[in-house]
Each structure stands twice: as structure tokens, then as C-alpha cells.
Design a protein around this motif. Structure first.
Motif, PDB file in Angstrom:
ATOM      1  N   LEU A   6       1.521  -2.305  -2.132  1.00  0.00           N
ATOM      2  CA  LEU A   6       0.956  -2.895  -0.932  1.00  0.00           C
ATOM      3  C   LEU A   6       1.657  -2.337   0.310  1.00  0.00           C
ATOM      4  CD1 LEU A   6      -0.998  -4.910   0.362  1.00  0.00           C
ATOM      5  CD2 LEU A   6       0.774  -6.660   0.121  1.00  0.00           C
ATOM      6  N   GLY A   7       2.967  -2.200   0.227  1.00  0.00           N
ATOM      7  CA  GLY A   7       3.723  -1.628   1.349  1.00  0.00           C
ATOM      8  C   GLY A   7       3.310  -0.200   1.641  1.00  0.00           C
ATOM      9  N   SER A   8       3.092   0.590   0.597  1.00  0.00           N
ATOM     10  CA  SER A   8       2.679   1.979   0.820  1.00  0.00           C
ATOM     11  C   SER A   8       1.263   2.049   1.385  1.00  0.00           C
ATOM     12  CB  SER A   8       2.783   2.796  -0.471  1.00  0.00           C
ATOM     13  OG  SER A   8       1.870   2.319  -1.433  1.00  0.00           O
ATOM     14  N   VAL A   9       0.374   1.145   0.969  1.00  0.00           N
ATOM     15  CA  VAL A   9      -0.984   1.117   1.518  1.00  0.00           C
ATOM     16  C   VAL A   9      -0.942   0.740   2.995  1.00  0.00           C
ATOM     17  CG1 VAL A   9      -3.198  -0.100   1.439  1.00  0.00           C
ATOM     18  CG2 VAL A   9      -2.143   0.707  -0.677  1.00  0.00           C
ATOM     19  N   VAL A  10      -0.192  -0.307   3.321  1.00  0.00           N
ATOM     20  CA  VAL A  10      -0.075  -0.735   4.724  1.00  0.00           C
ATOM     21  C   VAL A  10       0.541   0.375   5.560  1.00  0.00           C
ATOM     22  CG1 VAL A  10       1.090  -2.357   6.271  1.00  0.00           C
ATOM     23  CG2 VAL A  10      -0.030  -3.194   4.209  1.00  0.00           C
ATOM     24  N   SER A  11       1.577   1.013   5.045  1.00  0.00           N
ATOM     25  CA  SER A  11       2.220   2.115   5.759  1.00  0.00           C
ATOM     26  C   SER A  11       1.254   3.268   5.996  1.00  0.00           C
ATOM     27  CB  SER A  11       3.437   2.597   4.977  1.00  0.00           C
ATOM     28  OG  SER A  11       4.011   3.715   5.596  1.00  0.00           O
ATOM     29  N   ALA A  12       0.481   3.617   5.003  1.00  0.00           N
ATOM     30  CA  ALA A  12      -0.486   4.716   5.131  1.00  0.00           C
ATOM     31  C   ALA A  12      -1.572   4.373   6.140  1.00  0.00           C
ATOM     32  CB  ALA A  12      -1.109   5.042   3.778  1.00  0.00           C
ATOM     33  N   VAL A  13      -2.041   3.126   6.111  1.00  0.00           N
ATOM     34  CA  VAL A  13      -3.090   2.717   7.056  1.00  0.00           C
ATOM     35  C   VAL A  13      -2.552   2.767   8.485  1.00  0.00           C
ATOM     36  CG1 VAL A  13      -4.486   0.768   7.834  1.00  0.00           C
ATOM     37  CG2 VAL A  13      -4.441   1.372   5.423  1.00  0.00           C
ATOM     38  N   LEU A  14      -1.359   2.215   8.701  1.00  0.00           N
ATOM     39  CA  LEU A  14      -0.791   2.209  10.051  1.00  0.00           C
ATOM     40  C   LEU A  14      -0.444   3.611  10.532  1.00  0.00           C
ATOM     41  CD1 LEU A  14       1.452  -0.981   9.980  1.00  0.00           C
ATOM     42  CD2 LEU A  14      -0.793  -0.690  11.039  1.00  0.00           C
ATOM     43  N   LYS A  15      -0.021   4.469   9.610  1.00  0.00           N
ATOM     44  CA  LYS A  15       0.329   5.835   9.983  1.00  0.00           C
ATOM     45  C   LYS A  15      -0.913   6.616  10.400  1.00  0.00           C
ATOM     46  CE  LYS A  15       3.400   8.854   7.916  1.00  0.00           C
ATOM     47  NZ  LYS A  15       3.921   9.596   6.761  1.00  0.00           N
ATOM     48  N   ASN A  16      -2.020   6.404   9.711  1.00  0.00           N
ATOM     49  CA  ASN A  16      -3.238   7.147   9.981  1.00  0.00           C
ATOM     50  C   ASN A  16      -4.226   6.379  10.857  1.00  0.00           C
ATOM     51  OD1 ASN A  16      -2.449   9.393   8.396  1.00  0.00           O
ATOM     52  ND2 ASN A  16      -2.912   8.196   6.575  1.00  0.00           N
ATOM     53  N   ALA A  17      -3.870   5.175  11.247  1.00  0.00           N
ATOM     54  CA  ALA A  17      -4.765   4.394  12.105  1.00  0.00           C
ATOM     55  C   ALA A  17      -4.874   5.117  13.437  1.00  0.00           C
ATOM     56  CB  ALA A  17      -4.210   2.994  12.278  1.00  0.00           C
ATOM     57  N   PRO A  18      -5.902   4.970  14.181  1.00  0.00           N
ATOM     58  CA  PRO A  18      -6.940   3.960  14.128  1.00  0.00           C
ATOM     59  C   PRO A  18      -8.156   4.341  13.307  1.00  0.00           C
ATOM     60  CG  PRO A  18      -7.017   5.052  16.229  1.00  0.00           C
ATOM     61  CD  PRO A  18      -5.891   5.670  15.464  1.00  0.00           C
ATOM     62  N   GLY A  19      -8.209   5.512  12.706  1.00  0.00           N
ATOM     63  CA  GLY A  19      -9.371   5.915  11.907  1.00  0.00           C
ATOM     64  C   GLY A  19      -9.735   4.920  10.828  1.00  0.00           C
ATOM     65  N   PRO A  20      -8.809   4.597   9.911  1.00  0.00           N
ATOM     66  CA  PRO A  20      -9.149   3.619   8.864  1.00  0.00           C
ATOM     67  C   PRO A  20      -9.484   2.240   9.439  1.00  0.00           C
ATOM     68  CG  PRO A  20      -7.193   4.841   8.252  1.00  0.00           C
ATOM     69  CD  PRO A  20      -7.506   5.211   9.668  1.00  0.00           C
ATOM     70  N   MET A  21      -8.790   1.844  10.492  1.00  0.00           N
ATOM     71  CA  MET A  21      -9.068   0.542  11.086  1.00  0.00           C
ATOM     72  C   MET A  21     -10.463   0.506  11.701  1.00  0.00           C
ATOM     73  SD  MET A  21      -6.782  -1.412  10.328  1.00  0.00           S
ATOM     74  CE  MET A  21      -5.486  -2.435  10.875  1.00  0.00           C
ATOM     75  N   LEU A  22     -10.889   1.605  12.274  1.00  0.00           N
ATOM     76  CA  LEU A  22     -12.239   1.671  12.825  1.00  0.00           C
ATOM     77  C   LEU A  22     -13.268   1.570  11.703  1.00  0.00           C
ATOM     78  CD1 LEU A  22     -14.050   2.051  15.292  1.00  0.00           C
ATOM     79  CD2 LEU A  22     -13.831   4.516  14.970  1.00  0.00           C
ATOM     80  N   ALA A  23     -13.007   2.270  10.612  1.00  0.00           N
ATOM     81  CA  ALA A  23     -13.916   2.198   9.460  1.00  0.00           C
ATOM     82  C   ALA A  23     -13.970   0.781   8.898  1.00  0.00           C
ATOM     83  CB  ALA A  23     -13.476   3.186   8.387  1.00  0.00           C
ATOM     84  N   ILE A  24     -12.829   0.137   8.770  1.00  0.00           N
ATOM     85  CA  ILE A  24     -12.786  -1.238   8.266  1.00  0.00           C
ATOM     86  C   ILE A  24     -13.533  -2.169   9.216  1.00  0.00           C
ATOM     87  CG2 ILE A  24     -11.252  -3.210   7.825  1.00  0.00           C
ATOM     88  CD1 ILE A  24      -9.189  -1.122   6.775  1.00  0.00           C
ATOM     89  N   GLY A  25     -13.322  -1.984  10.511  1.00  0.00           N
ATOM     90  CA  GLY A  25     -13.995  -2.822  11.501  1.00  0.00           C
ATOM     91  C   GLY A  25     -15.500  -2.661  11.462  1.00  0.00           C
ATOM     92  N   ILE A  26     -15.966  -1.420  11.366  1.00  0.00           N
ATOM     93  CA  ILE A  26     -17.416  -1.171  11.313  1.00  0.00           C
ATOM     94  C   ILE A  26     -18.012  -1.745  10.030  1.00  0.00           C
ATOM     95  CG2 ILE A  26     -19.168   0.622  11.103  1.00  0.00           C
ATOM     96  CD1 ILE A  26     -17.442   2.312  13.049  1.00  0.00           C
ATOM     97  N   ALA A  27     -17.366  -1.451   8.899  1.00  0.00           N
ATOM     98  CA  ALA A  27     -17.898  -1.925   7.618  1.00  0.00           C
ATOM     99  C   ALA A  27     -17.907  -3.451   7.551  1.00  0.00           C
ATOM    100  CB  ALA A  27     -17.085  -1.344   6.463  1.00  0.00           C
ATOM    101  N   SER A  28     -16.814  -4.072   7.912  1.00  0.00           N
ATOM    102  CA  SER A  28     -16.769  -5.541   7.837  1.00  0.00           C
ATOM    103  C   SER A  28     -17.717  -6.167   8.861  1.00  0.00           C
ATOM    104  CB  SER A  28     -15.342  -6.055   8.030  1.00  0.00           C
ATOM    105  OG  SER A  28     -14.839  -5.654   9.298  1.00  0.00           O
ATOM    106  N   GLY A  29     -17.848  -5.548  10.025  1.00  0.00           N
ATOM    107  CA  GLY A  29     -18.792  -6.050  11.026  1.00  0.00           C
ATOM    108  C   GLY A  29     -20.227  -5.957  10.549  1.00  0.00           C
ATOM    109  N   LEU A  30     -20.568  -4.856   9.895  1.00  0.00           N
ATOM    110  CA  LEU A  30     -21.925  -4.710   9.351  1.00  0.00           C
ATOM    111  C   LEU A  30     -22.199  -5.748   8.273  1.00  0.00           C
ATOM    112  CD1 LEU A  30     -22.343  -0.832   9.165  1.00  0.00           C
ATOM    113  CD2 LEU A  30     -23.571  -2.430  10.650  1.00  0.00           C
ATOM    114  N   VAL A  31     -21.222  -5.957   7.387  1.00  0.00           N
ATOM    115  CA  VAL A  31     -21.414  -6.938   6.322  1.00  0.00           C
ATOM    116  C   VAL A  31     -21.547  -8.345   6.910  1.00  0.00           C
ATOM    117  CG1 VAL A  31     -20.329  -8.048   4.315  1.00  0.00           C
ATOM    118  CG2 VAL A  31     -20.294  -5.561   4.556  1.00  0.00           C
ATOM    119  N   LEU A  32     -20.760  -8.659   7.917  1.00  0.00           N
ATOM    120  CA  LEU A  32     -20.797 -10.002   8.503  1.00  0.00           C
ATOM    121  C   LEU A  32     -22.034 -10.258   9.352  1.00  0.00           C
ATOM    122  CD1 LEU A  32     -17.104 -10.566   9.658  1.00  0.00           C
ATOM    123  CD2 LEU A  32     -18.309 -11.761   7.835  1.00  0.00           C
TER     124      LEU A  32
END
Length: 182
Positions: A6-32
Motif C-alpha cells: 500500500l505504501g509503494s502504491v501511494v508513493s507511486a501515485v503521489l510521485k507520478n500525480a497529477p496524471g493518475p489522480m486526474l484519471a481517478i477523478g474522471i473515472a469516479s466522477g463518470l461512475v458517480l
């Protein structure tokens, strides 16, 4: 083991953000927020119902992260622009406050299109203009006959070329010393 993963996943997301965060935001927004007919055609109706809280949390966290990242980026851009503008205004004010002697040192660079002028190593006016970032030593190698070579900063030449009236009132050149040009 799970915490390390979990720590490595969080670290990877924060290191490469905002790309993954944008994808998560778009996908979760579409689903919601997509219409029920679209969600049903995608086969995600059950997922939306069962995991609405998790999807909503992912949406809020990604939007919050992207908003904070955008605000910090804007702050840096504005601060850099403000700093650049402030430095430019200070330089221009210093040019408007030149003494007649300082004007006489700068005038040949602009009016006679000289590139290099030589001054004695202990010349206070040349040193002061260098400290004000108007002149710079073009070489650390000099000899006692010619003196120290100084060039004018490009911003200073450009501004004085555009505003030659700032050189009016220059003191007559000194007849002594090693102020030579090439």
C-alpha cells in the motif's frame, strides 16, 4: 507485507500525480454522475450501488489533490512573475538614478556600440555598476596596462538603447586612468 504494498502504491501515485489522480477523478466522477442508462449499459450499476462511498471518496480525494496541486502551481507561477517584474522595476529604477559619472561609463557601450571597455582593478564606479548588475567582468584575466575587461549586461544595453535620454548629463570622460576600449 500489505502495508508495504500500500505504501509503494501511494508513493507511486503521489510521485507520478497529477496524471493518475486526474484519471481517478474522471473515472469516479463518470461512475458517480453518469445517467443510470449509461451505467447500466456499461454493467456498472451494481458496482455503483455497492461501492458508492468508496467511489465518492476517491472522487473527493482526487479533486482535492488536483485543486491543491493547481493552486500551488498557480502560486509558483504568480510568485515567479511577481519576482521577475519586481527585479525588472528595480533595475529600471537604478538606471533612472544613475550619476553623471556612471552615465559616462555606460554611454560608450550604447552610443558607440562598444562591446568591451577596460577599467582599473580598483575602479569604484565600474565595480559599483557591476554590483548593480549593469556591467560584468568579461574575463578574470587582465593585465595592468589595459585593466579589467567589462561588458554591459544585455538587459541594460537593450533598455538604454530604447531610452537613450537616461544617458543625458553624462560627465565628460576622464582624461586619466586606463579606460580603454577595443
Amino acid at each position: 507485507m500489505a502495508m508495504e504494498w500500500l505504501g509503494s502504491v501511494v508513493s507511486a501515485v503521489l510521485k507520478n500525480a497529477p496524471g493518475p489522480m486526474l484519471a481517478i477523478g474522471i473515472a469516479s466522477g463518470l461512475v458517480l454522475f453518469s445517467p443510470d442508462t449509461l451505467i447500466e449499459s456499461l454493467g456498472m450499476a451494481a458496482i455503483r450501488v455497492e461501492h458508492k462511498a468508496e467511489i465518492g471518496g476517491a472522487f473527493l480525494l482526487s479533486i482535492a489533490y488536483l485543486s491543491a496541486t493547481t493552486m500551488l502551481w498557480l502560486k509558483d507561477v504568480i510568485a515567479k512573475g511577481w519576482k521577475t517584474r519586481s527585479a525588472r522595476l528595480v533595475r529600471e529604477q537604478r538606471l533612472r538614478e544613475l550619476t553623471p559619472a556612471e552615465k559616462s561609463y555606460l554611454a560608450p557601450y550604447v552610443l558607440e556600440h562598444e562591446n568591451t571597455r577596460y577599467f582599473e582593478p580598483e575602479d569604484g564606479i565600474a565595480g559599483g555598476l557591476s554590483a548593480k548588475n549593469m556591467l560584468y567582468r568579461s574575463s578574470n584575466v587582465f593585465n595592468m596596462l589595459q585593466g579589467v575587461p567589462f561588458n554591459i549586461q544585455p538587459w541594460c544595453r537593450d533598455y538604454l538603447t530604447a531610452h537613450p535620454e537616461l544617458l543625458e548629463g553624462a560627465a565628460p570622460p576622464l582624461q586619466t586612468g586606463r579606460r580603454r576600449r577595443i
